[in-house]
Scaffold this active site. Structure first.
Site, PDB file in Angstrom:
ATOM      1  N   GLU A 228       6.258   1.752 -62.827  1.00 19.88           N
ATOM      2  CA  GLU A 228       5.239   2.458 -63.369  1.00 19.88           C
ATOM      3  C   GLU A 228       5.292   2.244 -64.739  1.00 19.88           C
ATOM      4  OE1 GLU A 228       3.255   5.120 -65.264  1.00 19.88           O
ATOM      5  OE2 GLU A 228       4.719   6.496 -64.677  1.00 19.88           O
ATOM      6  N   CYS A 262       1.961   8.265 -70.030  1.00 17.96           N
ATOM      7  CA  CYS A 262       1.380   7.133 -69.595  1.00 17.96           C
ATOM      8  C   CYS A 262      -0.219   7.464 -68.690  1.00 17.96           C
ATOM      9  CB  CYS A 262       2.013   6.448 -68.658  1.00 17.96           C
ATOM     10  SG  CYS A 262       3.620   5.873 -69.191  1.00 17.96           S
TER      11      CYS A 262
END
Length: 457
Positions: A228, A262
């Site tokens: 990720e 993110c």
């Protein structure tokens, strides 16, 4: 060698931790492997009970753990409490649903009996970032332990206290010794951990550059990875959007975790007809957010996690202004006596494809405004990126918004009239340079199991 925790509010040293030497690291890996040989034999009911105990411990210590996050990486206390509550919820989710997710699934074939069984694979290494120092770990830890795996944690070097207290929480919940251990190591020591034969897989949340290195190291040994990585999430504001609600959601997303997420909104793509009014509302709501000491109850925006990260972000802002972007808010380091890693909320307008910000991730409280001719043009701009983690579209036409989210936007998590967020019940992850694999939900628990075919003639 040592690992230092530095307070990002004032730059003062919190504590120095001794780094694990190579012999200690090997001993921890071997201990965790031996623990797994027994842990894999436990029942799903036993695992679920321990996860529920872990959830109780998290809730009872949420204020204390929020203070630790505020000290080590500057998260406002109210956000820290919410993070710990979310960690408890993911433990409860897998305790409640794990047995169903891991149950054998019968498949009709020409055999007298055939089915798919989900078996644990062993020790999984987790390489985790500092921005959500508990949540990032628990969204790996909860499904991993429920599946019968064991875990090793290499946490970010600026949150060593958080790393160690997670291990303590697991022990206090009643899990057997060594099923989950923290490795106090720097990034240079990671390759040898990945190479150890007892480490069967790696999960990483971090930068695209870090993901590439880990994927190369693990791939050369045929070890599975889930990555990720970074994101430059686009938020599309269409001509018919509720601008008041859209502006509020966009500000909240851009400034979440002091702008360091993110999956935060980073690129705001505005259809030309509503551009002026949206920018007015967006700036107005950005100014309403209070920046200050994360220990104060009404603080919305604390410092960035480290001064070097703040300075890197400021350099990006200046480079884009030089390239022609217009700064209509912020763009400066606040002149606060004793302040260390703060950065003023910033809005850059007039972002063009020729500018660095069009392509780079801005990991901090900086919003990028991009103008689009119409809806189709906005979608084209949104997809014109190497990333693909999250995306959102704001429109009063729910059918159109759903169609754009489902089939048009190239990202792993697409939301309509809402900021992008993770939820234990939904899979989370990206495409392209934002990584591969999924965390959370049934999909996440199946990432690190042997999906085994059993066929009986």
């Amino acid at each position: 060698m040592s690992i230092k925790a530095i307070n990002p509010v004032n730059g003062k040293l919190i504590k120095v931790y001794k780094e694990d030497n190579e012999q200690l690291v090997i001993r921890k890996i071997e201990q965790t492997h031996k623990a797994w040989l027994k842990w894999r034999e436990t029942t799903l009911t036993e695992r679920a009970a321990l996860l529920r105990s872990l959830a109780v411990n998290l809730k009872s210590r949420k204020n204390e753990l929020a203070v630790l996050m505020a000290k080590e990486m500057g998260k406002p206390l109210k956000d820290g409490v919410a993070e710990i509550e979310k960690c408890a919820s993911v433990c409860e989710y897998y305790a409640d649903n794990g047995a169903n997710f891991l149950a054998d699934k019968t498949i009709k074939t020409d055999a007298s009996k055939s089915y798919v069984s989900f078996q644990p694979i062993g020790v999984v290494l987790a390489i985790m970032p500092w921005n959500f120092p508990f949540w990032q770990v628990f969204r790996f830890l909860a499904p991993g332990l429920m599946a019968g795996n064991c875990g090793l944690l290499k946490h970010a070097s600026n949150v060593p206290g958080c790393a160690l207290v997670i291990e303590d929480l697991v022990k206090a919940a009643g899990f057997p010794p060594h099923v989950f251990q923290t490795l106090m190591i720097g990034s240079k020591a990671v390759a040898k951990v990945i190479a150890h034969p007892h480490v069967k897989a790696v999960t990483l949340t971090g930068s695209t550059e870090a993901g590439i290195k880990v994927a190369q190291q693990a791939g050369s040994l045929i070890k599975k990875t889930v990555l990720e990585l970074g994101g430059s999430d686009p938020y599309l504001i269409l001509a018919d959007a509720d601008l008041e609600k859209a502006a509020q959601a966009c500000v909240n997303s851009r400034l979440i975790n002091n702008g360091q997420s993110c999956v935060a909104a980073k690129r705001f793509i505005l259809v030309k007809s509503i551009e002026k009014e949206f920018i007015r509302l967006f700036k107005e709501k950005m100014l309403q957010k209070k920046m200050g000491d994360p220990f104060e109850a009404d603080t919305d925006l604390g410092p960035m996690a480290r001064a070097d990260l703040r300075d890197e972000l400021h350099g990006q802002v200046l480079a884009n202004i030089q390239a022609g972007a217009k700064c209509i808010l912020g763009g400066t380091i606040p002149a606060i006596k004793g302040a260390h890693a703060f950065y003023n909320p910033t809005i850059l307008t007039g972002i063009k494809k020729s500018m660095p910000a069009y392509h780079e991730e801005m990991f901090g409280p900086v919003a990028l405004i991009i103008s689009a001719r119409d809806t189709d043009h906005a979608i084209s701009i949104a997809n014109d990126t190497s990333f693909g983690l999250g995306a959102a579209v704001f429109t009063k036409n729910n059918a159109l918004g759903q169609e754009i989210a489902r089939t048009k936007l190239q990202a792993g998590c697409c939301f309509v009239n809402s900021l992008v967020k993770s939820d234990p019940r939904l899979p989370f992850g990206g495409v392209n340079q934002s990584g591969y694999g999924r965390e959370l939900s049934e999909f996440g628990i199946h990432e690190f199991v042997n999906i085994k075919t059993v066929y009986i003639a």
